[in-house]
Design a protein around this motif. Structure first.
Motif, PDB file in Angstrom:
ATOM      1  N   ALA A  38      -2.618   6.974 -10.059  1.00  0.00           N
ATOM      2  CA  ALA A  38      -3.686   6.145 -10.611  1.00  0.00           C
ATOM      3  C   ALA A  38      -4.073   6.684 -11.993  1.00  0.00           C
ATOM      4  N   LYS A  74       0.831  -1.212   0.000  1.00  0.00           N
ATOM      5  CA  LYS A  74       0.000   0.000   0.000  1.00  0.00           C
ATOM      6  C   LYS A  74       0.862   1.256   0.000  1.00  0.00           C
ATOM      7  N   ASP A  99      -5.927  -0.666  -1.821  1.00  0.00           N
ATOM      8  CA  ASP A  99      -5.733  -0.963  -0.404  1.00  0.00           C
ATOM      9  C   ASP A  99      -6.728  -2.016   0.075  1.00  0.00           C
ATOM     10  N   ALA A 110       2.573   1.649  -3.441  1.00  0.00           N
ATOM     11  CA  ALA A 110       1.628   2.012  -4.502  1.00  0.00           C
ATOM     12  C   ALA A 110       1.425   3.518  -4.586  1.00  0.00           C
ATOM     13  N   ARG A 111       1.640   4.240  -3.465  1.00  0.00           N
ATOM     14  CA  ARG A 111       1.456   5.689  -3.469  1.00  0.00           C
ATOM     15  C   ARG A 111       2.487   6.397  -4.346  1.00  0.00           C
ATOM     16  N   HIS A 154      -6.241   4.342  -5.294  1.00  0.00           N
ATOM     17  CA  HIS A 154      -5.426   3.700  -4.263  1.00  0.00           C
ATOM     18  C   HIS A 154      -6.294   3.079  -3.175  1.00  0.00           C
ATOM     19  N   TRP A 194      -5.683  -0.563 -11.500  1.00  0.00           N
ATOM     20  CA  TRP A 194      -6.272   0.104 -10.341  1.00  0.00           C
ATOM     21  C   TRP A 194      -6.476   1.584 -10.650  1.00  0.00           C
TER      22      TRP A 194
END
Length: 316
Positions: free
Chosen positions: A134, A126, A159, A129-130, A155, A152
């Motif tokens: 997106a 998580k 998550d 991924a930031r 986010h 995705w």
């Protein structure tokens, strides 16, 4: 196994073999399947004489053949230790089963690749991924057929998936996070190579949003009404050996010792040519094969038949 030198095709999925069997038969090349789904080898014994072609697949685990990767590692090292001619040998298998290895090798060769992060386990997913805007992609490090690839658009949704019961880990525990490639048109390209030469390139329709783009006849699915689905694969005659990315691919394949492969790339809206996947157990779409100027299985049979003709028995 036969006492006469022949081509041995090392793999684990018999459904993918018929086009190659037909090509070998048409060219009079003696060939035999070697299925790595069970069995044993005597490591102190000499392997049979012949030429060995590895078609081991990163998606073997989806066919209840998860152990075939380790079987392959053992068998290929054994063959190579005896000096046998192995096409797409042990080092190539490591590229087939690891997109991290593919990404590293392509980047080092100067080929444009997607921005990618490898996450080991689930704990850092998580947070990592930031670092991607997106939409972004998650995929398995050991994949195949596009399985495990997800887009995705937020986010928060990502998550929830990571924390929820539907999270699907890669067989090797490594999840990749990757930039989403905005293509100029809704297709990607798969370029097929045999012995370092371009056989042909295929346009793969992505307008439906699917990432499961296996070209083999055994992977084909019908439409909802039972009729054949519209063709996903079309010949791209404008992709020739003179194309600049083809030249990069050929240099990469030679340096990596890969003699047979399908390489996938995307053409982005801002003009990038981004290579994102290498398939060293490549399959061929029958509709494209029917109209292509050259046959993929035919080229492979010719290559392996030539190597078999050149074969000299290796003394123990």
């Amino acid at each position: 196994m036969s006492q006469q030198p022949q081509v041995y095709v090392i793999h684990e999925n018999a459904e993918w073999f018929p086009p190659f069997a037909a090509a070998f038969a048409a060219q009079g090349v003696p060939a035999q399947e070697w299925l790595l789904t069970d069995g044993s080898i005597d490591l102190s014994a000499e392997p049979p004489q012949g030429v060995f072609w590895s078609r081991l697949s990163a998606s073997a685990h989806t066919r209840d053949h998860a152990d075939s990767k380790e079987y392959g590692r053992a068998v290929l090292r054994w063959l190579e230790s005896w000096g046998r001619t192995v096409v797409n040998g042990s080092e190539v298998l490591e590229l087939e089963v690891s997109k991290v290895a593919q990404h590293a090798a392509l980047r080092a060769a100067g080929v444009d690749v997607p921005a990618t992060a490898a996450v080991f386990g689930r704990g850092d997913l998580k947070t990592r991924a930031r670092s991607f805007s997106a939409p972004f992609i998650s995929k398995h490090n050991q994949g195949g057929k596009g399985l495990g690839v997800r887009r995705w658009d937020s986010h928060d949704d990502f998550d929830a998936w990571v924390d929820g019961p539907d999270f699907e880990p890669s067989p090797d525990g490594i999840t990749l996070l990757q930039e989403y490639l905005w293509t100029r048109e809704p297709f990607v390209t798969r370029a097929e190579y045999v012995d370092g030469e371009l056989v042909y390139a295929v346009r793969v329709d992505t307008s439906a949003g699917s990432f499961e783009l296996c070209p083999a006849e055994a992977c084909a699915v019908d439409g909802e009404d039972g009729t054949p689905a519209p063709p996903l694969f079309q010949l791209r005659e404008e992709i020739t050996p003179e194309h600049p990315l083809v030249a990069q691919h050929r240099a990469f394949l030679k340096a990596a010792g890969i003699r047979i492969a399908g390489i996938e790339f995307a053409e982005t809206y801002d003009g990038r040519l981004v290579t994102y996947d290498i398939n060293t157990n490549t399959n061929y779409n029958p509709d494209v094969e029917a109209i292509a100027p050259h046959s993929g299985p035919g080229r492979i049979a010719s290559l392996l038949g030539s190597l078999l003709t050149q074969h000299q028995p290796v003394p123990a």
